[in-house]
Design an enzyme around this catalytic site. Sequence first.
Site, mmCIF file in Angstrom:
data_model
loop_
_atom_site.group_PDB
_atom_site.id
_atom_site.type_symbol
_atom_site.label_atom_id
_atom_site.label_comp_id
_atom_site.label_asym_id
_atom_site.label_seq_id
_atom_site.Cartn_x
_atom_site.Cartn_y
_atom_site.Cartn_z
ATOM 1 N N LYS A 13 32.607 38.730 50.007
ATOM 2 C CA LYS A 13 32.476 39.807 50.994
ATOM 3 C C LYS A 13 33.558 39.721 52.055
ATOM 4 O O LYS A 13 34.110 40.742 52.470
ATOM 5 C CB LYS A 13 31.087 39.779 51.651
ATOM 6 C CG LYS A 13 29.996 40.267 50.714
ATOM 7 C CD LYS A 13 28.653 40.370 51.413
ATOM 8 C CE LYS A 13 27.552 40.725 50.421
ATOM 9 N NZ LYS A 13 26.210 40.602 50.974
ATOM 10 N N LYS B 289 28.739 43.150 38.375
ATOM 11 C CA LYS B 289 27.312 43.398 38.638
ATOM 12 C C LYS B 289 27.101 44.745 39.328
ATOM 13 O O LYS B 289 27.962 45.192 40.107
ATOM 14 C CB LYS B 289 26.717 42.236 39.436
ATOM 15 C CG LYS B 289 26.698 42.419 40.909
ATOM 16 C CD LYS B 289 25.979 41.325 41.657
ATOM 17 C CE LYS B 289 26.346 41.532 43.125
ATOM 18 N NZ LYS B 289 25.743 40.702 44.081
ATOM 19 N N LYS C 153 25.237 47.604 45.516
ATOM 20 C CA LYS C 153 25.139 48.683 46.508
ATOM 21 C C LYS C 153 26.509 48.975 47.122
ATOM 22 O O LYS C 153 26.730 50.036 47.660
ATOM 23 C CB LYS C 153 24.178 48.280 47.621
ATOM 24 C CG LYS C 153 22.755 48.083 47.155
ATOM 25 C CD LYS C 153 21.856 47.632 48.303
ATOM 26 C CE LYS C 153 20.827 46.645 47.811
ATOM 27 N NZ LYS C 153 19.880 46.184 48.799
HETATM 28 P P1 TYM Z 1 19.993 42.001 48.096
HETATM 29 O O1 TYM Z 1 19.357 42.847 49.138
HETATM 30 O O2 TYM Z 1 21.459 42.147 47.871
HETATM 31 O O3 TYM Z 1 19.303 42.231 46.694
HETATM 32 C C1 TYM Z 1 17.897 42.170 46.519
HETATM 33 C C2 TYM Z 1 17.573 41.484 45.210
HETATM 34 O O4 TYM Z 1 18.182 42.168 44.109
HETATM 35 C C3 TYM Z 1 18.889 41.244 43.284
HETATM 36 N N1 TYM Z 1 20.054 41.926 42.681
HETATM 37 C C4 TYM Z 1 20.297 41.970 41.359
HETATM 38 N N2 TYM Z 1 19.650 41.461 40.303
HETATM 39 C C5 TYM Z 1 20.173 41.718 39.060
HETATM 40 N N3 TYM Z 1 21.281 42.456 38.860
HETATM 41 C C6 TYM Z 1 21.970 42.989 39.884
HETATM 42 N N4 TYM Z 1 23.052 43.729 39.668
HETATM 43 C C7 TYM Z 1 21.486 42.749 41.216
HETATM 44 N N5 TYM Z 1 21.908 43.135 42.453
HETATM 45 C C8 TYM Z 1 21.017 42.614 43.334
HETATM 46 C C9 TYM Z 1 19.317 40.133 44.244
HETATM 47 O O5 TYM Z 1 19.581 38.938 43.544
HETATM 48 C C10 TYM Z 1 18.108 40.038 45.148
HETATM 49 O O6 TYM Z 1 17.123 39.210 44.588
HETATM 50 N N6 TYM Z 1 20.459 37.555 50.364
HETATM 51 C C11 TYM Z 1 19.515 38.462 49.697
HETATM 52 C C12 TYM Z 1 18.371 38.908 50.603
HETATM 53 C C13 TYM Z 1 17.545 37.825 51.189
HETATM 54 C C14 TYM Z 1 16.613 37.006 50.498
HETATM 55 C C15 TYM Z 1 16.024 36.182 51.507
HETATM 56 C C16 TYM Z 1 16.242 36.886 49.165
HETATM 57 C C17 TYM Z 1 17.487 37.474 52.503
HETATM 58 N N7 TYM Z 1 16.568 36.499 52.704
HETATM 59 C C18 TYM Z 1 15.051 35.225 51.166
HETATM 60 C C19 TYM Z 1 15.279 35.934 48.830
HETATM 61 C C20 TYM Z 1 14.699 35.116 49.820
HETATM 62 C C21 TYM Z 1 20.262 39.704 49.292
HETATM 63 O O7 TYM Z 1 21.286 40.044 49.839
HETATM 64 O O8 TYM Z 1 19.635 40.463 48.349
#
Ligand code: TYM
Length: 332
Positions: free
Chosen positions: A114, A197, A200
């Site tokens: 990022k 992947k 967003k």
């Molecule tokens: P975030 O908001 O980017 O994404 C939410 C969840 O979606 C999964 N994900 C995917 N899985 C499969 N294929 C994809 N292309 C794909 N894109 C996104 C992510 O792995 C995630 O599980 N850092 C985290 C948010 C967070 C979090 C936490 C997660 C903050 N605190 C505590 C677990 C526990 C994030 O940015 O997810």
Amino acid sequence: MTRKRVLSGIQPTHDSFHLGNYLGALKQWVDLQEEHDAFYCVVDLHALTIETEPALLRKRILASAAQLLALGVDPDKCTLFLQSHVPAHNQLGWIMECLAGFGEASRMTQFKDKSQKTGTDRTVVGLFTYPMLQAADILLYQADLVPVGEDQRQHIELTRDLAGRFNSRYGQAFQLPDAYILKSGAKINDLQEPTSKMSKSANSMQGVIELMDTPEINVKKIKSAMTDTGREVVFDEKEKPGISNLLTIHSALSGKKISDIEKEYEGKGYGDFKAGVAEVVVEVLRPIRQRALELLEDETYLLKILTGGALKARAVAEKTMANAYQNLGLVQ
Ligand code: TYM
């Protein structure tokens, strides 16, 4: 027997979640709430690492809650809340920052990716400390399992390391969590760039299937998905990343085995297969979108759910926090 604790979070950075979020994580959230003590949060403080107009951020936070409820997260079976409603996240986040090494934090690939995209001058410090806040999210609830997609594996590893470090230096305070990552669906790829992947923050949304898009738009996106040379529908990630991605999506949504789907499309071309994938996707997403739109009409209900969730979450988080402060030697 006490039920295992689950925690996960999702950022409210866009108007809609996408199919990668759903298959990589959210579908498991729904499954796990049945037999686990689950805590799910919209990580609105993490979203502040991206500058957003306040009215839009508010809208996206509520839209996130509505989508979670619509896809099956059930407030009678789990605790659904907003991260900013529980101040202990910031409190423990600071403790985690004081435990994490600078080099260790610099090795986080999500930060590297990022910050490379934006350039160092435009990268905020919060993006660097982001994984320590995420560790706090997880450790406050003594989570055993963290259902996430593959891209979060490194953050969960860091969380375990920080928890272990705290426990051995200051005395037991945190459960060491395990990532809960499925073998299939943990990395859904972009339909136009099937080796990257689904994200967003993709340059173009043409390859991203959004939960809140109309069925017509999603059908169009799937029908124009990038495919590979040849015409057989077979799973081969190296030679056929596009078809393999679509097979993974179909299988995860329909519950059919990949080998059975391959058989179903034997002798048929990519066109028929894409039409089949589109049908499966729309069947799952149509009711979710419909329900989310209905829920968004009733802000009072959404706020009531989130306030109730915050009360339950605070009670657990504050207990962990008081214990951690005590272990550190802070005067209570
Ligand atoms: P975030 O908001 O980017 O994404 C939410 C969840 O979606 C999964 N994900 C995917 N899985 C499969 N294929 C994809 N292309 C794909 N894109 C996104 C992510 O792995 C995630 O599980 N850092 C985290 C948010 C967070 C979090 C936490 C997660 C903050 N605190 C505590 C677990 C526990 C994030 O940015 O997810």
